[in-house]
Design a protein around this motif. Structure first.
Motif, PDB file in Angstrom:
ATOM      1  N   ARG A 150      19.186  12.944 -76.825  1.00 29.45           N
ATOM      2  CA  ARG A 150      19.156  13.087 -75.371  1.00 29.45           C
ATOM      3  C   ARG A 150      17.937  13.857 -74.802  1.00 29.45           C
ATOM      4  N   ARG A 151      17.407  14.827 -75.452  1.00 29.65           N
ATOM      5  CA  ARG A 151      15.852  15.327 -74.987  1.00 29.65           C
ATOM      6  C   ARG A 151      15.241  14.014 -74.970  1.00 29.65           C
ATOM      7  N   ARG A 152      14.882  13.085 -75.846  1.00 25.68           N
ATOM      8  CA  ARG A 152      14.077  11.919 -75.754  1.00 25.68           C
ATOM      9  C   ARG A 152      14.350  11.241 -74.589  1.00 25.68           C
ATOM     10  N   SER A 153      15.819  10.892 -74.109  1.00 30.22           N
ATOM     11  CA  SER A 153      16.095  10.184 -73.407  1.00 30.22           C
ATOM     12  C   SER A 153      15.743  10.805 -71.608  1.00 30.22           C
ATOM     13  N   ILE A 154      15.660  12.151 -71.666  1.00 31.46           N
ATOM     14  CA  ILE A 154      15.338  12.958 -70.457  1.00 31.46           C
ATOM     15  C   ILE A 154      13.784  12.708 -70.488  1.00 31.46           C
ATOM     16  N   GLY A 155      12.844  13.084 -71.474  1.00 29.91           N
ATOM     17  CA  GLY A 155      11.647  12.917 -71.312  1.00 29.91           C
ATOM     18  C   GLY A 155      11.161  11.603 -71.129  1.00 29.91           C
ATOM     19  N   SER A 156      11.738  10.406 -71.315  1.00 27.82           N
ATOM     20  CA  SER A 156      11.419   9.181 -71.148  1.00 27.82           C
ATOM     21  C   SER A 156      11.795   8.876 -69.431  1.00 27.82           C
ATOM     22  N   GLY A 157      12.607   9.677 -68.996  1.00 27.22           N
ATOM     23  CA  GLY A 157      13.079   9.450 -67.413  1.00 27.22           C
ATOM     24  C   GLY A 157      14.189   8.670 -67.482  1.00 27.22           C
ATOM     25  N   ALA A 158      14.797   8.024 -68.556  1.00 29.04           N
ATOM     26  CA  ALA A 158      16.046   7.288 -68.654  1.00 29.04           C
ATOM     27  C   ALA A 158      17.328   8.215 -68.215  1.00 29.04           C
ATOM     28  N   TRP A 159      16.967   9.545 -68.419  1.00 29.04           N
ATOM     29  CA  TRP A 159      18.388  10.292 -67.828  1.00 29.04           C
ATOM     30  C   TRP A 159      17.776  11.508 -67.223  1.00 29.04           C
ATOM     31  N   SER A 160      18.723  11.901 -66.144  1.00 25.03           N
ATOM     32  CA  SER A 160      18.198  12.932 -65.347  1.00 25.03           C
ATOM     33  C   SER A 160      19.284  14.145 -65.363  1.00 25.03           C
ATOM     34  N   ARG A 161      18.632  15.268 -65.183  1.00 20.78           N
ATOM     35  CA  ARG A 161      19.422  16.366 -65.123  1.00 20.78           C
ATOM     36  C   ARG A 161      20.090  16.544 -63.699  1.00 20.78           C
ATOM     37  N   VAL A 162      21.431  16.558 -63.768  1.00 19.95           N
ATOM     38  CA  VAL A 162      22.294  16.694 -62.582  1.00 19.95           C
ATOM     39  C   VAL A 162      22.661  18.022 -62.119  1.00 19.95           C
ATOM     40  N   ALA A 163      22.834  18.776 -63.185  1.00 17.06           N
ATOM     41  CA  ALA A 163      23.459  20.191 -63.073  1.00 17.06           C
ATOM     42  C   ALA A 163      23.060  20.941 -64.432  1.00 17.06           C
ATOM     43  N   ALA A 164      23.046  22.191 -64.511  1.00 20.18           N
ATOM     44  CA  ALA A 164      22.855  22.968 -65.616  1.00 20.18           C
ATOM     45  C   ALA A 164      23.863  22.383 -66.944  1.00 20.18           C
ATOM     46  N   SER A 192      24.184  19.251 -67.690  1.00 19.91           N
ATOM     47  CA  SER A 192      24.631  17.744 -67.333  1.00 19.91           C
ATOM     48  C   SER A 192      23.665  16.882 -67.023  1.00 19.91           C
ATOM     49  N   TYR A 193      23.948  15.721 -67.358  1.00 19.17           N
ATOM     50  CA  TYR A 193      23.062  14.503 -67.336  1.00 19.17           C
ATOM     51  C   TYR A 193      23.449  13.285 -67.012  1.00 19.17           C
ATOM     52  N   ALA A 194      22.752  12.405 -66.261  1.00 21.12           N
ATOM     53  CA  ALA A 194      23.301  11.088 -65.836  1.00 21.12           C
ATOM     54  C   ALA A 194      22.211  10.052 -66.087  1.00 21.12           C
ATOM     55  N   ARG A 195      22.454   9.061 -66.246  1.00 14.31           N
ATOM     56  CA  ARG A 195      21.656   7.928 -66.342  1.00 14.31           C
ATOM     57  C   ARG A 195      20.683   7.829 -64.745  1.00 14.31           C
ATOM     58  N   THR A 196      19.640   7.705 -64.880  1.00 11.64           N
ATOM     59  CA  THR A 196      18.417   8.004 -63.600  1.00 11.64           C
ATOM     60  C   THR A 196      18.758   6.922 -62.570  1.00 11.64           C
ATOM     61  N   ALA A 197      19.020   5.824 -63.153  1.00 16.56           N
ATOM     62  CA  ALA A 197      19.096   4.514 -62.014  1.00 16.56           C
ATOM     63  C   ALA A 197      20.460   4.955 -61.426  1.00 16.56           C
ATOM     64  N   GLU A 198      21.572   5.350 -62.036  1.00 15.85           N
ATOM     65  CA  GLU A 198      22.816   5.493 -61.500  1.00 15.85           C
ATOM     66  C   GLU A 198      22.852   6.720 -60.539  1.00 15.85           C
ATOM     67  N   TRP A 199      22.081   7.939 -61.053  1.00  8.02           N
ATOM     68  CA  TRP A 199      21.955   8.970 -60.267  1.00  8.02           C
ATOM     69  C   TRP A 199      21.129   8.520 -58.890  1.00  8.02           C
ATOM     70  N   ARG A 200      19.932   7.839 -59.015  1.00  5.32           N
ATOM     71  CA  ARG A 200      19.513   7.631 -57.839  1.00  5.32           C
ATOM     72  C   ARG A 200      20.055   6.782 -56.851  1.00  5.32           C
ATOM     73  N   ALA A 201      20.943   5.907 -57.384  1.00  5.24           N
ATOM     74  CA  ALA A 201      21.578   5.037 -56.493  1.00  5.24           C
ATOM     75  C   ALA A 201      22.761   5.561 -55.636  1.00  5.24           C
ATOM     76  N   LEU A 202      23.027   7.016 -55.813  1.00  3.89           N
ATOM     77  CA  LEU A 202      24.057   7.626 -55.067  1.00  3.89           C
ATOM     78  C   LEU A 202      23.078   8.239 -53.803  1.00  3.89           C
ATOM     79  N   ARG A 203      24.151   8.335 -52.754  1.00  2.83           N
ATOM     80  CA  ARG A 203      23.441   8.974 -51.708  1.00  2.83           C
ATOM     81  C   ARG A 203      23.325  10.506 -51.906  1.00  2.83           C
TER      82      ARG A 203
END
Length: 318
Positions: free
Chosen positions: A26-40, A42-53
């Motif tokens: 998980r830490r590597r995925s966040i560091g690479s930008g593939a996943w984003s922190r959405v709350a304390a 909690s994480y989601a795939r960056t592409a899916e997160w950015r697709a949300l309004r």
């Protein structure tokens, strides 16, 4: 790893990661930008997160915050707005609003913003193990607390008659709550907000432009004014000055860029169709103005456009 029901994407929560290898991955995925922190935690795939309004992103933050606090919280203000799909002009916060009793204690944190205004008379409804303020109460709370223009956009979204399924509430219901409750800070501003609201406004930019135009000293226009042209085409003005017979179009870029509008037309054809529509309208009205919806962030630009197109204002150029 869980699937969020409201947004249909995967959320990974640190508290559910029991394997040290998963935590390192998980830490590597966040560091690479593939996943984003959405709350304390909690994480989601960056592409899916950015697709949300932005309002959908805040809805996720609210759901994640409610997983971590004791049952019985009263979700309110912008958090309740996100839950009810009441859009608001401006940036959505990362913190989640809750309303608490005057003497309940506790402070706001990075994740939770507490409003110690009391719960007596606050209209609310169930939300799982918690409660959420009703659409009318939410609109009133935002009318009291948000900056003026943003407050108008929130109330307009709550009373919007064109919403699929119908409006969430009515202006009369919101004012009824204000009149029935004890005086609170922000009541006077809320009443001024109600004087600018319009249930025909379909989005926050439309509400913002209406407020800006009236505040600049121009006559009060009609919103979403329908007119059948000589050709039989139904055209709808974003704003229309009835006495002056002056038609206004506020273009959002989605009209030209969104797949919703271009599924069967390429961008060039969309522009041509829109220009032909404009030409047809111009032949039937005395005045016509067009600007980009975001121009309302610079009121002087709107003033210049309308005065140069022949409308008179009761106020000097800002």
């Amino acid at each position: 790893m869980s699937r969020d029901d409201s947004t249909s994407f995967i959320i990974v929560r640190r508290c559910e990661q029991l394997d040290l290898t998963d935590d390192r991955r998980r830490r590597r995925s966040i560091g690479s930008g593939a996943w984003s922190r959405v709350a304390a935690g909690s994480y989601a795939r960056t592409a899916e997160w950015r697709a949300l309004r932005p309002i959908e992103q805040h809805r996720v933050r609210v759901a994640e915050a409610l997983r971590r606090i004791q049952p019985g919280a009263v979700v309110s203000h912008l958090a309740a707005a996100a839950h009810h799909d009441i859009d608001v002009l401006g940036t959505w916060p990362e913190s989640v609003d809750v309303t608490v009793d005057h003497a309940s204690g506790g402070r706001s944190t990075g994740a939770i913003r507490r409003h110690a205004t009391g719960l007596a008379g606050v209209q609310r409804e169930p939300l799982g193990e918690h409660e959420v303020t009703t659409p009318a109460q939410t609109a009133l709370d935002l009318a009291r607390t948000l900056p003026f223009v943003a407050a108008v956009t929130a109330v307009d979204q709550a009373i919007w008659t064109g919403r699929p399924g119908g409006p969430l509430t009515t202006l009369a219901e919101i004012i009824g709550l204000l009149d029935a409750g004890r005086p609170r800070r922000g009541d006077a501003k809320a009443r001024r907000v109600f004087g600018f609201t319009n249930p025909a406004s379909s989005n926050v930019r439309e509400s913002q432009n209406f407020v800006v135009v009236v505040s600049l000293g121009f006559p009060r226009p009609l919103v979403q004014y329908p007119r059948v042209l000589r050709s039989g085409r139904l055209a709808i003005a974003d704003l229309y000055f009835e006495e002056q017979d002056h038609w206004c179009e506020m273009d959002g870029r989605g009209k030209y860029l969104s797949p919703k509008f271009g599924a069967e037309r390429d961008p060039a054809q969309i522009v041509i169709d829109e220009k032909n529509r404009e030409n047809e309208i111009r032949r039937e009205v005395r005045g016509f103005s067009r600007w980009e919806a975001t121009d309302a962030d610079r009121p002087r630009d709107i003033y210049d456009i309308l005065t140069q197109d022949g409308l008179r204002s009761s106020k000097p150029r800002p």
